[in-house]
Structure formats: C-alpha cells, structure tokens
Write a protein that holds these residues in place. Structure first.
Motif, PDB file in Angstrom:
ATOM      1  N   UNK A 115      15.559   0.839 124.914  1.00 24.92           N
ATOM      2  CA  UNK A 115      14.500   1.192 125.443  1.00 24.92           C
ATOM      3  C   UNK A 115      13.606   1.958 124.282  1.00 24.92           C
ATOM      4  N   UNK A 116      12.075   1.762 124.439  1.00 25.74           N
ATOM      5  CA  UNK A 116      11.298   2.427 123.355  1.00 25.74           C
ATOM      6  C   UNK A 116      11.185   3.741 123.911  1.00 25.74           C
ATOM      7  N   UNK A 117      11.646   5.039 122.937  1.00 23.14           N
ATOM      8  CA  UNK A 117      11.510   6.185 123.418  1.00 23.14           C
ATOM      9  C   UNK A 117      10.787   7.070 122.432  1.00 23.14           C
ATOM     10  N   UNK A 118      10.789   6.399 121.124  1.00 19.32           N
ATOM     11  CA  UNK A 118      10.209   7.118 120.078  1.00 19.32           C
ATOM     12  C   UNK A 118       8.532   7.133 119.956  1.00 19.32           C
ATOM     13  N   UNK A 119       8.012   7.769 119.024  1.00 17.03           N
ATOM     14  CA  UNK A 119       6.567   7.453 118.722  1.00 17.03           C
ATOM     15  C   UNK A 119       6.410   6.393 117.911  1.00 17.03           C
ATOM     16  N   UNK A 120       7.275   5.981 116.975  1.00 17.53           N
ATOM     17  CA  UNK A 120       6.941   5.075 116.102  1.00 17.53           C
ATOM     18  C   UNK A 120       7.074   3.590 116.595  1.00 17.53           C
ATOM     19  N   UNK A 121       5.669   2.815 116.422  1.00 17.37           N
ATOM     20  CA  UNK A 121       5.566   1.550 116.929  1.00 17.37           C
ATOM     21  C   UNK A 121       6.825   0.456 116.369  1.00 17.37           C
ATOM     22  N   UNK A 122       7.138   0.867 115.278  1.00 18.30           N
ATOM     23  CA  UNK A 122       8.220  -0.098 114.593  1.00 18.30           C
ATOM     24  C   UNK A 122       9.303  -0.240 115.201  1.00 18.30           C
ATOM     25  N   UNK A 123       9.860   0.746 116.192  1.00 17.62           N
ATOM     26  CA  UNK A 123      11.208   0.606 116.713  1.00 17.62           C
ATOM     27  C   UNK A 123      11.089  -0.230 117.953  1.00 17.62           C
ATOM     28  N   UNK A 124      12.122  -0.974 118.215  1.00 19.33           N
ATOM     29  CA  UNK A 124      12.137  -1.901 119.468  1.00 19.33           C
ATOM     30  C   UNK A 124      12.384  -1.423 120.583  1.00 19.33           C
ATOM     31  N   UNK A 125      12.214  -1.996 121.768  1.00 18.92           N
ATOM     32  CA  UNK A 125      12.796  -1.443 123.027  1.00 18.92           C
ATOM     33  C   UNK A 125      11.877  -1.668 123.913  1.00 18.92           C
ATOM     34  N   UNK A 126      12.146  -1.840 125.310  1.00 17.01           N
ATOM     35  CA  UNK A 126      11.315  -2.055 126.567  1.00 17.01           C
ATOM     36  C   UNK A 126      10.954  -0.746 127.045  1.00 17.01           C
ATOM     37  N   UNK A 127       9.941  -0.852 128.092  1.00 12.01           N
ATOM     38  CA  UNK A 127       9.535   0.391 128.897  1.00 12.01           C
ATOM     39  C   UNK A 127      10.319   0.144 129.974  1.00 12.01           C
ATOM     40  N   UNK A 128      10.350   1.399 130.759  1.00 12.15           N
ATOM     41  CA  UNK A 128      10.920   1.566 132.202  1.00 12.15           C
ATOM     42  C   UNK A 128      10.419   0.313 133.027  1.00 12.15           C
ATOM     43  N   UNK A 129       9.218   0.413 133.056  1.00 12.17           N
ATOM     44  CA  UNK A 129       8.528  -0.572 134.072  1.00 12.17           C
ATOM     45  C   UNK A 129       8.916  -2.187 133.706  1.00 12.17           C
ATOM     46  N   UNK A 130       8.973  -2.227 132.235  1.00 10.93           N
ATOM     47  CA  UNK A 130       9.447  -3.704 131.913  1.00 10.93           C
ATOM     48  C   UNK A 130      10.911  -4.009 132.261  1.00 10.93           C
ATOM     49  N   UNK A 131      11.571  -2.996 132.133  1.00  9.77           N
ATOM     50  CA  UNK A 131      13.247  -3.147 132.583  1.00  9.77           C
ATOM     51  C   UNK A 131      13.121  -3.432 134.296  1.00  9.77           C
ATOM     52  N   UNK A 132      12.300  -2.695 134.941  1.00 10.14           N
ATOM     53  CA  UNK A 132      12.463  -2.781 136.403  1.00 10.14           C
ATOM     54  C   UNK A 132      11.935  -4.235 136.687  1.00 10.14           C
ATOM     55  N   UNK A 133      10.860  -4.711 136.103  1.00 13.07           N
ATOM     56  CA  UNK A 133      10.303  -6.033 136.457  1.00 13.07           C
ATOM     57  C   UNK A 133      11.218  -7.110 136.194  1.00 13.07           C
ATOM     58  N   UNK A 134      12.038  -6.911 135.007  1.00 20.53           N
ATOM     59  CA  UNK A 134      13.140  -7.909 134.614  1.00 20.53           C
ATOM     60  C   UNK A 134      14.094  -7.894 135.413  1.00 20.53           C
ATOM     61  N   UNK A 135      14.637  -6.962 136.159  1.00 22.39           N
ATOM     62  CA  UNK A 135      15.770  -6.628 136.643  1.00 22.39           C
ATOM     63  C   UNK A 135      15.361  -6.940 138.488  1.00 22.39           C
ATOM     64  N   UNK A 136      13.993  -7.170 138.658  1.00 20.73           N
ATOM     65  CA  UNK A 136      13.828  -7.285 140.064  1.00 20.73           C
ATOM     66  C   UNK A 136      13.730  -8.917 140.181  1.00 20.73           C
ATOM     67  N   UNK A 137      13.506  -9.528 139.038  1.00 23.57           N
ATOM     68  CA  UNK A 137      13.398 -10.917 139.026  1.00 23.57           C
ATOM     69  C   UNK A 137      14.790 -11.405 138.782  1.00 23.57           C
TER      70      UNK A 137
END
Ligand SMILES: *Cc1c(COP(=O)(O)O)cnc(C)c1O
Length: 223
Positions: A115-137
């Motif tokens: 998950x992307x929890x930092x302020x830096x855009x260079x760090x990778x990771x999903x957001x919670x809505x993205x993960x929820x969407x993935x796991x729903x599908x």
C-alpha cells in the motif's frame, strides 16, 4: 555489522511483541549474510531479482528469502522456484502472474499487498479502494496457489515520527478493513510488514508483525 549482544537484544525486543525480523541484506555480500545466519537469523530480504538469485544459489537452503522491491513480471520466473514471500504486490497483473508461476512450480507463494501510505509519489503501492476493487472482482480463492498473507507499506522518509506513526496506523487500519471484508475465514492473512531501521520502534507500537531492517544490522549501504 551489528554486535551479537545488540542483535540478541533486538530479537528479544521484537519477540516480546511477536514481531519477526526480516534482515534486509540488499547490496551486502554473502559473507555478511552468513555472519547473521550464524547468529540464528534465517529470514533475509532483497530488492533486486538478479542479486537475490545469486545469493540464494550461494547460501544455505534453509534461508527464507523475502522479495521487498518493485517486481517486474518478466523477472518473476527467476525467483518463483524458491521465494518465500513477495512483499511488493501492487497490481492485479502481478498477482495473476504469481499464480501462474506458483502453479508451474507446484508450490504456494506467499504475497503481501503493498500500500501507498507515504507522501512521496516515488513509492509504490495500492490505495484501499483499489485493493477492495481488486478483491471484489478476484476474491482470495481466485488465486489458489497464492497465499495472500497480509499487507506491506513504507512510511515517508522524514524525521517527523508523528507523521510516520499516522502512516503506519493507516496501514494497520487497511489491514483490519481487508481482514474483516475478505479474509475473515482465512487465518493466513495475518502479516503487517512495516518498520525499517529508522522507524521500526514506531511500527512496533502501531501493530507491525514483520519489520524489514537493513542498515541497522549491516551498516550503511554505499550504493
Ligand atoms: C532497503 C529497504 C528496507 C530496509 O531499509 P533500512 O533503512 O536499511 O533498514 C526496508 N524495506 C524496503 C522495501 C527496502 O527497500
């Protein structure tokens, strides 16, 4: 290299909270890994595929290798035969590629959702809505040879430990939300991989189950 007494003390502090140490050995030579191995450490983390493969070939077979860096799907095949946990799953395509490779090698590969929890855009990771969407599908059983075992995140690189604390707290909340919604019946979803050399005590207080520590053990990296 950390002194044996200091290492023992660190392990003891972590064990009191039920936290495992992943020793991040990236850039450090096999001899340094062996020095820690002889102190009893078995879980090591690397962030480059080629370096990980080279080290795994040269070092004892009972080492548990954790991949913690950004992973390109075309390099996955090199680590799929032996990697213990991939901490950096940040997209559906990678998850489904890991499924194929795990199946091909007749093994289960553990993964953490990053998950992307930092302020830096260079760090990778999903957001919670993205993960929820993935796991729903694609619910967890859509990937039978992948064990989704928790979440991972990196806090902002800052001396402001209150900011870091809020970010770790957010990751723990993400873990809880996913656990309730998708993994209630799946006890294997249990890991919160957070905390590095500079911020691990804060991560420990905020519910980390795995810390990824490098420079505090091996010294500063020169490259
Ligand atoms: C390098 C790295 C670490 C370890 O960082 P240190 O500051 O050396 O403890 C932890 N996690 C990730 C993802 C890393 O790339």
């Amino acid at each position: 290299m950390i002194a044996p007494a200091a290492f023992e003390e660190l392990i003891h502090k972590l064990a009191q909270r039920g936290i495992r140490l992943i020793a991040v050995s990236k850039t450090h030579p096999p001899e340094q890994i062996m020095a820690l191995y002889r102190m009893g450490q078995r879980a090591f983390g690397e962030n480059r595929v080629q370096e990980l493969v080279r080290k795994a070939e040269a070092l004892p077979g009972d080492i548990e290798w954790h991949f913690i860096g950004h992973l390109q799907s075309n390099k996955l095949k090199y680590i799929a035969p032996f990697v213990h946990t991939i901490h950096s799953v940040d997209r559906l395509s990678l998850l489904s590629d890991i499924q194929s490779e795990a199946r091909r090698h007749h093994r289960i590969i553990r993964c953490l959702l990053q998950f992307h929890i930092a302020t830096e855009a260079t760090k990778h990771g999903m957001t919670l809505p993205e993960a929820v969407d993935l796991l729903e599908r694609y619910p967890p059983d859509a990937f039978p040879d992948v064990a989704i075992s928790g979440v991972m995140g990196m806090a902002t690189f800052t001396e402001d430990m209150e900011q870091v604390r809020m970010e770790f707290r957010a990751l723990k909340a993400i873990f809880n939300a996913l656990k309730v919604r998708f993994f209630e019946e799946l006890p294997g979803f249990q890991e919160v991989s957070m905390g590095m050399s500079a911020d691990w005590p804060v991560a420990a207080e905020e519910g980390s189950t795995m810390v990824r520590i490098g420079s505090m053990l091996f010294g500063e990296r020169t490259n």
